[in-house]
Design a protein around this motif. Structure first.
Motif, mmCIF file in Angstrom:
data_model
loop_
_atom_site.group_PDB
_atom_site.id
_atom_site.type_symbol
_atom_site.label_atom_id
_atom_site.label_comp_id
_atom_site.label_asym_id
_atom_site.label_seq_id
_atom_site.Cartn_x
_atom_site.Cartn_y
_atom_site.Cartn_z
ATOM 1 N N TYR A 1 0.823 -1.208 0.000
ATOM 2 C CA TYR A 1 0.000 0.000 0.000
ATOM 3 C C TYR A 1 0.863 1.266 0.000
ATOM 4 C CZ TYR A 1 -4.081 -2.929 1.022
ATOM 5 O OH TYR A 1 -5.082 -3.859 0.969
ATOM 6 N N ILE A 2 1.926 1.218 0.742
ATOM 7 C CA ILE A 2 2.831 2.370 0.795
ATOM 8 C C ILE A 2 3.486 2.596 -0.563
ATOM 9 C CG2 ILE A 2 4.978 3.250 1.802
ATOM 10 C CD1 ILE A 2 4.108 1.903 4.427
ATOM 11 N N VAL A 3 3.931 1.538 -1.213
ATOM 12 C CA VAL A 3 4.553 1.656 -2.534
ATOM 13 C C VAL A 3 3.538 2.186 -3.544
ATOM 14 C CG1 VAL A 3 5.588 0.348 -4.435
ATOM 15 C CG2 VAL A 3 6.307 -0.095 -2.090
ATOM 16 N N ILE A 4 2.323 1.670 -3.510
ATOM 17 C CA ILE A 4 1.284 2.143 -4.438
ATOM 18 C C ILE A 4 0.961 3.609 -4.170
ATOM 19 C CG2 ILE A 4 -1.153 1.892 -5.056
ATOM 20 C CD1 ILE A 4 -0.811 -1.132 -4.694
ATOM 21 N N ALA A 5 0.881 4.006 -2.924
ATOM 22 C CA ALA A 5 0.607 5.398 -2.578
ATOM 23 C C ALA A 5 1.731 6.307 -3.060
ATOM 24 C CB ALA A 5 0.414 5.535 -1.077
ATOM 25 N N LEU A 6 2.964 5.867 -2.927
ATOM 26 C CA LEU A 6 4.091 6.670 -3.408
ATOM 27 C C LEU A 6 4.075 6.800 -4.919
ATOM 28 C CD1 LEU A 6 6.972 5.398 -1.087
ATOM 29 C CD2 LEU A 6 5.844 7.632 -1.054
ATOM 30 N N ILE A 7 3.739 5.744 -5.630
ATOM 31 C CA ILE A 7 3.677 5.801 -7.092
ATOM 32 C C ILE A 7 2.564 6.741 -7.538
ATOM 33 C CG2 ILE A 7 3.146 4.451 -9.159
ATOM 34 C CD1 ILE A 7 4.589 2.089 -7.836
ATOM 35 N N GLY B 1 1.189 9.138 -5.801
ATOM 36 C CA GLY B 1 1.531 10.490 -5.365
ATOM 37 C C GLY B 1 2.565 11.152 -6.252
ATOM 38 N N SER B 2 3.412 10.359 -6.884
ATOM 39 C CA SER B 2 4.438 10.949 -7.735
ATOM 40 C C SER B 2 3.912 11.313 -9.116
ATOM 41 C CB SER B 2 5.624 9.989 -7.865
ATOM 42 O OG SER B 2 5.223 8.827 -8.579
#
Length: 77
Positions: free
Chosen positions: A7-13, A15-16
């Motif tokens: 979830y954190i990786v998906i949120a970072l992607i 968000g970028s």
């Protein structure tokens, strides 16, 4: 734990990514161009333009008063 990391990786992607509705257009101006724009678009400059136009038409009206004119008058029986 793995789901949280995912979830954190998906949120970072997400968000970028740039998801803005309007494209950002920037125009770079030189200092001289900024000064010229300020001179042309300042409130004082706009007032001076309007004053000039009003004076121009006032002078045209003044000159028109001295032009020859023709007036016709009649009486109906």
């Amino acid at each position: 734990m793995k789901k949280e990391a995912l979830y954190i990786v998906i949120a970072l992607i997400i968000g970028s990514l740039n998801l803005s509705a309007q494209p950002t257009l920037t125009e770079e101006l030189t200092f001289d161009e900024v000064v010229q724009l300020a001179r042309e678009q300042s409130p004082d400059a706009i007032m001076a333009k309007h004053r000039f136009r009003a004076s121009y038409w006032e002078f045209r009206t003044y000159k028109a008063d001295y032009l020859p004119n023709l007036s016709l008058s009649t009486t109906f029986p």
